[in-house]
Design an enzyme around this catalytic site. Structure first.
Site, PDB file in Angstrom:
ATOM      1  CB  VAL A   1      -1.001  -0.020   1.176  1.00  0.00           C
ATOM      2  CG1 VAL A   1      -1.781   1.291   1.259  1.00  0.00           C
ATOM      3  CG2 VAL A   1      -1.965  -1.197   1.030  1.00  0.00           C
ATOM      4  N   GLY A  48       1.991   1.713  -3.491  1.00  0.00           N
ATOM      5  CA  GLY A  48       0.876   2.206  -4.303  1.00  0.00           C
ATOM      6  C   GLY A  48       0.537   3.651  -4.027  1.00  0.00           C
ATOM      7  CD  GLU A  49      -1.392   7.093   0.684  1.00  0.00           C
ATOM      8  OE1 GLU A  49      -1.872   8.204   0.949  1.00  0.00           O
ATOM      9  OE2 GLU A  49      -1.550   6.093   1.399  1.00  0.00           O
ATOM     10  CB  SER A  50       4.957   6.098  -2.913  1.00  0.00           C
ATOM     11  OG  SER A  50       5.138   5.917  -1.525  1.00  0.00           O
TER      12      SER A  50
END
Length: 139
Positions: A59, A62-64
């Site tokens: 996650v 992915g968020e980065s």
């Protein structure tokens, strides 16, 4: 997408930095543009006690990617901030490097949605992440 546009996006991301957490996790951008962003993360150092990549590490990768891509889309004087994220983990990497590929689903004036597919060294999907960012004007 031209090589110039891709190199400009990568230069923008490198200059901005990814933040302390992503750096501690060893995340590195290899491609960066509004249309497609790619980053890698080592498995080692990002695992659960049983040796599998921690779901939260997927996650963070992915968020980065999704937040940085949303901020590139937002442009100067605007800031994209995450308002929703979800992930489905379908495989566990135990060694090597995982790769996240981020593509936009929606690029609006106030909302962006990106999908990030994370694969292992063999190209097998390990996690699918979707992030929604709100774009606001910076005062």
């Amino acid at each position: 997408m031209s090589d110039v546009a891709m190199s400009e996006g990568l230069a923008w991301a490198t200059a901005r930095g990814m933040g302390a957490l992503a750096e501690k996790m060893g995340i590195e951008f290899t491609e960066f543009s509004i249309e497609r962003s790619v980053a890698t993360m080592p498995v080692e150092g990002n695992t659960q006690p049983v040796g599998l990549v921690h779901g939260g590490a997927y996650v963070v990768l992915g968020e980065s990617l999704g937040s940085m891509a949303a901020n590139l889309h937002a442009g100067p004087g605007r800031l994209a901030v995450g308002v929703d994220i979800n992930a489905t983990h379908t495989r566990s990497a135990t060694s090597g490097v995982v790769t996240g590929v981020c593509t936009p689903i929606h690029l609006g004036r106030s909302i962006t949605v990106h999908e990030i597919v994370v694969t292992d060294d063999q190209g097998r999907r390990c996690s699918t992440i979707r992030i929604t960012n709100m774009i606001k004007t910076v005062d």
